[in-house]
Design an enzyme around this catalytic site. Structure first.
Site, PDB file in Angstrom:
ATOM      1  N   HIS A 351       0.829  -1.205   0.000  1.00 46.53           N
ATOM      2  CA  HIS A 351       0.000   0.000   0.000  1.00 46.53           C
ATOM      3  C   HIS A 351       0.865   1.259   0.000  1.00 46.53           C
ATOM      4  O   HIS A 351       0.663   2.175  -0.804  1.00 46.53           O
ATOM      5  CB  HIS A 351      -0.918  -0.019   1.225  1.00 46.53           C
ATOM      6  N   GLU A 352       1.852   1.295   0.888  1.00 48.83           N
ATOM      7  CA  GLU A 352       2.709   2.480   0.968  1.00 48.83           C
ATOM      8  C   GLU A 352       3.564   2.632  -0.288  1.00 48.83           C
ATOM      9  O   GLU A 352       3.795   3.744  -0.765  1.00 48.83           O
ATOM     10  CB  GLU A 352       3.603   2.399   2.205  1.00 48.83           C
ATOM     11  N   HIS A 355       1.589   4.368  -2.894  1.00 48.09           N
ATOM     12  CA  HIS A 355       1.533   5.833  -2.761  1.00 48.09           C
ATOM     13  C   HIS A 355       2.759   6.477  -3.404  1.00 48.09           C
ATOM     14  O   HIS A 355       2.651   7.497  -4.087  1.00 48.09           O
ATOM     15  CB  HIS A 355       1.453   6.230  -1.285  1.00 48.09           C
ATOM     16  N   ASP A 361      -5.522   6.443  -2.260  1.00 41.97           N
ATOM     17  CA  ASP A 361      -6.469   5.517  -1.652  1.00 41.97           C
ATOM     18  C   ASP A 361      -7.735   5.432  -2.496  1.00 41.97           C
ATOM     19  O   ASP A 361      -8.159   6.421  -3.104  1.00 41.97           O
ATOM     20  CB  ASP A 361      -6.849   5.984  -0.248  1.00 41.97           C
TER      21      ASP A 361
END
Length: 467
Positions: A351-352, A355, A361
């Site tokens: 997830h990070e 980014h 998101d």
């Protein structure tokens, strides 16, 4: 030196991941999770290793290619009987799990730095699918028995050895977590983005190279483990390393869906003490780490660094990254990794990393084939192995508008740790490498030996290289 800006920006675009304190409840081993009621709590199976069938008329036994001494073949098959059904795993060894220049740094109690170049990592991490089962997936290590995860008939399973052998007794457990699929609190309703200017590289790509959009891409990941995380393993670096390699194997399963190969190029373990102030304020810890990264890791070849912390952060925050920062010196993230199993940890790491690659998101109701999207604003009990259409669009926008060419930098063949015929990389001593006998389409390359065939049209090695 990392591609991108030459100095640390004073302001960075930071993407917060606000997830519920309830997330801590599910940070137990998957085998302790609530099991799906209609399925048996577990089943004991005995995997049977099957020979790899040779195609295209090749009669050579695979030991001729791989050698009798090689314990971990590039391709393996195992059969199990699960719920009365025969299941065959078809697995291929994960390529480039570690980068060619992988280093591991730790510190003595006196603070003396020690760096080793790992040449002896077991090549026992595999990926693949279940034979004749469309949409199935498997990520399994064979280091000491079969250990990992697979999906079959829309159900997720964990397999783990009860004995330290690949053909001994194993437990297979279906799993799901009790309660809602998504876990959140009122403070985690949406992603919070600091009101800071976005990081910019020296120029943008007005006409992006087609390779950026369609070609194979590579990420060199550097992991930093703080002192609290080191203590979670009571100083057992071998156990910690083995766990993180399993996480990396899962991370590759996720990013393979968008043509990205993630290689671990380095690891630093703060075994004596933290090199920055790790505090309950995640934002402050992130700032400390970003500055330390700029000052200390600038000369180590990588393009994203993650700090895995064994500490807890306030307000249930478990991750933070510099958004749209990939290919710059600010491509870093901080992750709360305390008491997380490999599925939970890879969910945060992927997830990070997303980014940093320009992905934002997505709402909790966004649909993905696996039932859980990598960039979902809430964490789910399901393994997030898919990127939504929106996330793919964000990533494509990042590739088109920013200088993302560092993603095209593949490992240098001359630095590969151990030459392996059949990995589709031209290693030292090879004349060609077209992959396994099943994959090879090069009429001039002999896939069993990685040598050019003695034919008139096959004399120039440069014309028959597959990379």
């Amino acid at each position: 030196m990392l591609p991108g800006t030459s100095r640390l920006p004073t302001e960075a675009s930071m993407s917060w991941v606000l997830l519920s304190v309830l997330w801590l409840i599910i940070q137990i081993q998957v085998i302790d999770a609530t099991l799906t009621p209609e399925l048996k709590p577990h089943e004991i199976v005995r995997p049977k290793k099957l020979p790899i069938s040779q195609k295209r008329g090749l009669e050579n036994n695979q030991t001729e290619r791989y050698g009798k001494e090689e314990k971990y073949a590039p391709e393996v098959q195992y059969q199990i009987i699960l719920n009365g059904e025969e299941i065959v795993f078809h697995l291929k060894r994960t390529k480039h799990l570690l980068g060619p220049d992988y280093t591991e740094t730790s510190y003595s109690p006196r603070g003396e730095e020690s760096t080793r170049h790992s040449q002896d990592v077991k090549p026992c991490y595999y990926e693949g699918h279940i034979q004749n089962a469309r949409g199935s997936l498997a990520r399994i290590s064979t280091c000491d028995g079969l250990r990992g995860y697979f999906t079959h008939r829309d159900q997720r399973y964990q397999i783990k050895p009860l004995q330290s052998t690949d053909e001994g007794e194993h437990a297979v457990l279906p799993y799901s977590w009790k309660g809602q699929d998504t876990v959140h609190d009122k403070d985690a309703e949406k992603q919070v983005v600091r009101k800071r200017s976005h990081l910019r590289t020296s120029r943008s790509l007005k006409n992006p190279n087609e390779d950026l959009l369609q070609g194979q891409k590579y990420i060199g990941l550097f992991l930093v483990l703080d002192n609290a995380y080191y203590k979670l393993y009571n100083g057992n670096v071998t156990q910690m390393r083995t766990f993180l390699f399993k996480v990396l194997n899962l991370l590759n399963m996720i990013y393979k869906t968008i043509n990205i190969q993630v290689s671990l190029v380095g690891m630093e373990i703060w075994s004596d003490q933290d090199k920055i102030k790790v505090e309950p304020n995640l934002g402050a810890t992130f700032t400390h780490f970003m500055r330390w990264h700029y000052s200390n890791l600038g000369k180590r070849i990588h393009n994203h660094a993650q700090l895995l912390s064994g500490a807890s952060f306030r307000h249930g925050r478990v991750g933070m990254a510099a958004g749209n920062s990939f290919c710059t010196t600010s491509s870093v993230s901080v992750i709360e990794a305390k008491k997380k199993n490999n599925v939970a940890l890879v969910a945060l790491m992927s997830h990070e990393l997303g980014h940093a690659l320009g992905m934002k998101d997505v709402p909790y109701y966004t649909k993905c084939p696996s039932g859980s999207c990598v960039m979902n604003q809430y964490l789910s009990s399901k393994f997030p192995k898919d990127f939504s259409t929106v996330s793919r669009s964000h990533f494509q926008g990042f590739l088109s508008s920013r200088n993302a060419r560092c993603l095209l930098l593949a490992p240098d063949p001359k630095n590969i740790i151990k030459p392996t015929c059949g990995n589709q990389v031209l290693d030292v001593g090879e004349e060609c490498d077209c992959g396994s006998p099943e994959e090879c389409t090069n009429l001039c390359c002999e896939p069993l030996t990685c040598r050019l065939k003695s034919q008139p049209d096959c004399s120039e090695a440069s014309n028959h290289i597959t990379e």
